[in-house]
Each structure stands twice: as structure tokens, then as C-alpha cells.
Scaffold this motif. Sequence first.
Motif, PDB file in Angstrom:
ATOM      1  N   GLY A 173      -0.595  -5.347  -3.902  1.00 40.49           N
ATOM      2  CA  GLY A 173      -1.063  -6.192  -5.004  1.00 40.49           C
ATOM      3  C   GLY A 173      -2.566  -6.306  -5.064  1.00 40.49           C
ATOM      4  O   GLY A 173      -3.158  -6.327  -6.155  1.00 40.49           O
ATOM      5  N   ASP A 174      -3.234  -6.368  -3.905  1.00 41.42           N
ATOM      6  CA  ASP A 174      -4.686  -6.481  -3.904  1.00 41.42           C
ATOM      7  C   ASP A 174      -5.346  -5.242  -4.504  1.00 41.42           C
ATOM      8  O   ASP A 174      -6.391  -5.327  -5.165  1.00 41.42           O
ATOM      9  CB  ASP A 174      -5.188  -6.723  -2.483  1.00 41.42           C
ATOM     10  CG  ASP A 174      -4.767  -5.599  -1.529  1.00 41.42           C
ATOM     11  OD1 ASP A 174      -3.602  -5.160  -1.611  1.00 41.42           O
ATOM     12  OD2 ASP A 174      -5.606  -5.167  -0.713  1.00 41.42           O
ATOM     13  N   LEU A 175      -4.735  -4.066  -4.285  1.00 41.41           N
ATOM     14  CA  LEU A 175      -5.291  -2.834  -4.847  1.00 41.41           C
ATOM     15  C   LEU A 175      -5.203  -2.843  -6.373  1.00 41.41           C
ATOM     16  O   LEU A 175      -6.146  -2.432  -7.063  1.00 41.41           O
ATOM     17  CB  LEU A 175      -4.542  -1.624  -4.294  1.00 41.41           C
ATOM     18  CG  LEU A 175      -4.565  -1.439  -2.770  1.00 41.41           C
ATOM     19  CD1 LEU A 175      -3.792  -0.191  -2.375  1.00 41.41           C
ATOM     20  CD2 LEU A 175      -6.002  -1.361  -2.250  1.00 41.41           C
ATOM     21  N   PHE A 176      -4.075  -3.304  -6.889  1.00 39.79           N
ATOM     22  CA  PHE A 176      -3.914  -3.345  -8.342  1.00 39.79           C
ATOM     23  C   PHE A 176      -4.828  -4.396  -8.968  1.00 39.79           C
ATOM     24  O   PHE A 176      -5.375  -4.187 -10.053  1.00 39.79           O
ATOM     25  CB  PHE A 176      -2.454  -3.621  -8.703  1.00 39.79           C
ATOM     26  CG  PHE A 176      -1.574  -2.418  -8.583  1.00 39.79           C
ATOM     27  CD1 PHE A 176      -1.433  -1.547  -9.640  1.00 39.79           C
ATOM     28  CD2 PHE A 176      -0.902  -2.142  -7.404  1.00 39.79           C
ATOM     29  CE1 PHE A 176      -0.632  -0.425  -9.536  1.00 39.79           C
ATOM     30  CE2 PHE A 176      -0.093  -1.028  -7.288  1.00 39.79           C
ATOM     31  CZ  PHE A 176       0.047  -0.166  -8.355  1.00 39.79           C
ATOM     32  N   LEU A 177      -4.982  -5.545  -8.300  1.00 37.91           N
ATOM     33  CA  LEU A 177      -5.859  -6.581  -8.829  1.00 37.91           C
ATOM     34  C   LEU A 177      -7.303  -6.088  -8.872  1.00 37.91           C
ATOM     35  O   LEU A 177      -8.029  -6.319  -9.856  1.00 37.91           O
ATOM     36  CB  LEU A 177      -5.754  -7.848  -7.973  1.00 37.91           C
ATOM     37  CG  LEU A 177      -6.422  -9.108  -8.525  1.00 37.91           C
ATOM     38  CD1 LEU A 177      -5.879  -9.451  -9.908  1.00 37.91           C
ATOM     39  CD2 LEU A 177      -6.224 -10.275  -7.583  1.00 37.91           C
TER      40      LEU A 177
END
Length: 831
Positions: A173-177
Motif C-alpha cells: 500500500g505504501d508503494l501505491f500511495l
Amino acid sequence: MELYREADHYLMSYGISPVTENENEMRDSDLLQDVFNAETDWVSHSPLQTEPCVSSAPIADSPDDLLQKRMVVLKGLLTSEEIYLTELETLLTPMKALKAAAGTSQPVLSTEEVRTVFYQIPELRDLHKDFYTSLKTRLLSEKGLDQEDRSQNQGTLESAVILYQGNPQVPVGDLFLKFVNQLGVYRGFIDNYENALEIVQKCMLSDQRFRTLAESMMSFKGSDRVKTKYTMEALLYKPLDRVMKTTLMLHELWNHTPPDHHDSVLLQEALRLSSSFLSGVNERSQCKRAVMLSKGERRQLIRDGFVVDVCESGHNLRHLFLYADLLLCVKLTSTGRQAHYRFCWYLPLVGLKLQWASEQLPSSECQIKISKTRAKMYQLKQALQQHMKGGKGSFSRAVERLRRKLEECELWLLTNTPSFTLDLHSTSGKSHTVRLYSLYDLDEWKEVIEIQSGKSIETVPPDLLSVTGSCIKLRMTQQPPLHCVKSNEQSHVCGSIYVMVHSACGLQHPSSVYVCVEVDGFEFYDRQKQTCLSAFSVTTVWDEELVFQVDGAQQLFLVVVSQSESDSQDNILGRAVLQLDPDIMFKKWKKLTCSLGHIDVTLSMKYLPHPLEPPSCTPLIPEPVFCVQIAQVAKQEGVLVPHIVRSCVEEVERRGLNEEGIYRISGASREIQELKHAFNTNYREAVSKLRSLDVNAVSGTLKLYFRELPLALIPSDHFQGFSVAIDIADPYVRANHMLAVLQGLPDVNRNTFLFLLHHLRRVAEKQEQNKMSLSNLATVFGPSLLRPPVDRVDISQEVEVQVQVINLYLQCHNLPEPLLTKPLDLEELET
């Protein structure tokens, strides 16, 4: 399927089958086709017909199933990113050579043209390369490979897609954010796209060397250098296509992430940011994409959206596309997993005439069904909220069934609730009618169609097969306007919204004007209300309160409309939209002025959050105004002076002040009864009739209203006090006593009486023309406004008291001004 076929072809070129013998992998392959289908988007899962709807959210039986499908989505993302990066690299291949040639005596493109053609493309490549590398590294590390293995497999697609069978809880999720927070890089590319495409097309016509280059750009994929041929135009379109798919990818990944997964909140925020960016892109790039005609002309897509098409077969939800030269109406059809549009009709814009109107109320049977459907929607949403509170049950079959039923109900309301019709008349004699639920939306469509129609000239006939086939890729509106399919709303308004419409200024000439107020949200209650028609003048005053029960509202729309005096034709003068934020909404009245084109509307608003009561299953029947206590009528209308009194007075003052015998000469009984019926059933129709009927019928209707009040405007228990007051010899003491009695009347009675008195005094000012003095007017109105108690028997004294009381009030020099509405507890004033 184009995107998935490329990934499939690439894997097979290595001798690796993308589909294993394992049954789960076969299901995964099917899911990939759904998620990354190049010809399909969210709308392929949206309810576009009145038949049972298919929800956009996938069904998962358990968290384990969700995690398994989440892995499939991640694999597909890597495949998709790899292909996209290869395409960007291919597009950038000739950039250095073109730059070098620009400094020679025989440049292919100038330095500025090279900069324009490749603007922001290196930045897009770097953005996606960082994202792809980070995502693949994260997945490989979760498989437990050591650093050496990872370095050896860094450039191998199958290492990430095929070999990855690791921990399904891998956090991404952090990569997509981080990725979506950098989507602004696309803004410059999108704004520059038209210019880049124009240079490419121009140079292809003028330079054979460039044409050869632009028509045969080769991509070399994999270790065996498998060739794929592209055109430069096709490659330039890839980023546009990609940014439109970003939200879809996030939507699918979030849908297949369990709510208790640590990625859930991060992906939800990333989806919100991506959706917001896409919405901004759609607004700013409506003219950036085009369809090619058979003779090479460019057909730009200006606007698209969902409307209800009215035809002999009934009312059907359709997708309407407005191009620079034509209107195209299409229907979504599905064949297996593929979705495409089917042609319905088209109209050229040259000479296109438009006319809009409000639809009449439906039959009583339809009204009952509408009421029952709204009540059912309310119950379904309550049940859905109860299931969602269960956490793990958020993706259960029961929740999915409730969502589907909610969509079906809202879709039925969308196609069957009375709305606004837009008639389209072509010079060829063909005509079509579409319906839009919102007057604000209708005016937007009407305005942009009229602008394009004015610009349009005769063009080549469209290739309907080609234009219809291109709709899937060109569309800017993804889903029907169903509020129930919107998810993850950060804030919305739930409770009661009070809107007091005061006045408007800026009219260029005398007009009768009304304001249409609309809110969004679930359609459990009425989402649209209108003020009464103002008097025919340049100064418009309503002071009318409109109350909305809302659930999920985020916007409030205002449309100001004038009605011509001759044919009652409505003309939209302007529109505006206000954002509703519950965090800053006010619980006290707040006054503000909104600009709607050249018209400024002053209004006050108040919001009271509270749990909503279930809507009634029975349709609302207009309450009558005649033979009803005046306090009850005023309460229904939210005013201190009933609309019937204001409307009749305003019309008499507009065209009856010079009419001889106004209020003395009776109008035609048939016309008076016609007006009475209209006021009891349809107020807007009544106001329209006021302007066309004889003015004596208007004055007669006003007298009839006061005469038929169950209780007189001045309560009979004040009659004795008035009898005493008129015998007071001192005129100052008598006047003070009369005013003191007046202050003791109920609010509605007192203000309506004052409103009428001031009107009658204006009538008497024209007594040389209308022959109506104060005493004449007192004689006409006295018996209707003041009635004696039932035990009084001296009729002659009664009439004398009635006439004298009204006459004395008409002669008061310090008569108070009436209030049309109750004073508002204003929080602050904004201009």
C-alpha cells in the motif's frame, strides 16, 4: 483483450505457459482478463439497463479467497507495468537522434518541436520504472530470495509473475500511495498531448523520413528480441490510456484486499487520490482526445454522460456522446467477458434545435410505485450498513445481494421519476428526446450542445461502426449517476438542509423568475424543489424556505429560471453549485450571495444533522389552500404570508391598478373557479394562469380566498374590542388602541393583514383611474376580513363595524410593515 494478449504472447515467446494445470491458476488467468482487459472498464460492470444489475465489486467467499485473488491482481500489475515501460522506452528511442538532427542543415524536427513531442515522457518513464522496480523487489523479497537471486532475476518477468508464490500478506500500500502522489507528472503530458500529436501528424505529411520512422517504431521484448511494431501516434496515446486505467487497477486491488489487512487504509487513500486526479483530468482534457474519420478529419469528443432515452419502447438508460459535429447515443451490451457499445441513433449538430421542459406529474399508480421504491431503498441501505458493521462480512454474498438490489432500485428511479426533457430537432426532420433528472445537468448539456452547434459546419458522414467502437476508449464518464455505487466517501451530509431563497438582482428586463434548488445523495426523499414564480418585474423577492431531507449529499445546485409572459416558456438564466461539507456546515442560518451568471441570488442556509426517518410509502398529495386555516397554509409553505395572497396581490399591482372597479367588478366565475382549482393542486400552474386570465378574475380569487377561510383573518374574539375602539373620540388614542389590538393577532394573521392593507393603500393611490377609494375598498373587504361572533344578531351594526375597522386601519399613518417570513437567527453575513 489487447493488453492481456501482449503479456500472454511475451510469456509464450519464452516457452512458458501463463496458464498452469492447477485449477486455481486457471481461475487466476480468468481474473486477469477481467482486470486488465484493454477494451473494458468499470462501466462494463455497471447497470446500464433496467434489467437486473451486476455490481462492480467482485464477490469473495472468504478472506483467503480475497488474498489469493489479490496475488493475481499484483501479478497482473507487474505484467502490465513491464509492457508499459517497454512502450515508453520505444517512444523515447528516436528522441536523441531527432535532437541531434535539429542542429543540422536538414532537421527533421526543430529543437522546440522535439521538446514538444517528447514532453514529460522521460519523467513518466522514470516514475513507472521506480514504481515497477520497488513493487517487484517487494514481491521477490517476500518469496525469501537472497540478494544474489534477486539480482539475477531483476530483469526477468517470469521471476515476479510466475515464480512468486510467497506471503499473500505482502504490504504494498505504501508503494501505491507514493506512486499516486506523483501522478501530477501526467498533467503536463495531458495538457501537451494535442500539440505533440499535431506536430507528429504534420511532419508525417511533409517529411517522408519522419513518416517512415513514425509508422514503424519497433519494440524488442525479452531475451530473444521479439519484435512488436507500433506507430508514434499509438505510442503517444499509451500514457493517456494508462492514466485512465490507474484508478481501475487500484479499485481492483483494494476490492481484493481484506478490510483488516494493513494495506486496506493505504490503498483506500491511494484510490481516493487517483480518482480525484482522474476526475480533474476528465474535466481538463475533454477536447484532448479524438476519433479519426474516414477522410482524415478529426472528430473531437467534447462531453459524454448518461441520459434516459425516450422512445416508443419506453425509457432506457443510454450513454450520450457529444462530438464536435454530432451527438451519438449508444447502449452498452456485453458478450461473455467483453463489453462494447451498440449504436442507437445520432444527430448532426449543424442546425440542431433544442427545447427543454419539465415533465408532468406521473399517474397515481406510478407515484405509488416511486414512493414504495424509495422506502425499499431506505430499508436496503439500513440493512447494508448493519452488515458492513460486521467487518468480515463486508464482502459476503448477502452484502453483494443488498448492493445489487440497491442499484436496481436507484436505476429504476432514475429512469421513471419525473424529470426534465430535452427535445433535439435536426434539420433532416429527425427528432429525439432525452431525459435528465437534474436541471443543472440539463443546462450544462444544453449549453455545450448549443456552443458546438454554432461552431459546427457540414462534415463527412460518420463511420458509425468506427465511432461507436471507439466509445469504450474515449468515454470520460465511467458510470451511471447512481449514488449507491459510490464508495469510500470521506464526508457527506445527512439530516435536514434548510434553504431560504430571499431575492435576486441583475435581471435585464421585467421577468417572472423562480429558483430551482437540487441536492445529490440517495433518492429516499425529494432531491429537487422550486420557489414560486416571482412577480413580473426586475426586482424579484421570494423569501421562501425549502427544506430537504438528505442522506449522502455533497453538493447543492442552484438554477435560476425565467418564464416569458406570452407563452409561459421557461428560459434558464444561470446556474451555480455549492459544496456541502459537514465539518464546516452551520447549525445557524448563514446568509450568502451566489453568482449565477449575470444574476446574483441571495439566500440563507442551515444544516441540522440527525438520524433520518423512513420515507413515506404513500405519494405526497398537494395540500389545498382554499377552505383551510391560514396558519396551516403558512406553516406548510414556511412563510408568514401565504403564497396565494402574495401572488394575487403582485399580479393586481402589475396590471390592475389602473383597472376601473378593480375589487368591485367581479371576474368570470368560471375563471375564478379555474384559478381556485389550480392553487389547490399545482401552484406553478396557478401562477402561470394568473398572467393570462382577466385581472378581475385574479382580484376575485383573492377575495374568494379570504371569504372561504374557516376562521376569519381577524379572529372574531377581537370583534367586541373593535366595536369599543371605533367609539373612542380622540383619534390618537383610537389609533393606538387599534394598533395594540393588531399586535395581539397571531403572527400569520397579523402579517397577512398588514400585507393586504399596504396593497389596498397602493390601489387607492390610483383611485382617479380605478375609482377605488379607501372607503370603497373597506366596504369590499370588511365583511370577509372581520366576522362577528356567532351569537351576534344586529346585522346592521356588524357591517358598520367591519367597514369602519378596515377603513381606520387603511388610514393609519404609522402602519407597521409586514414580515413575509420569520426572522432568521443568522450566524454571519457573506457577500
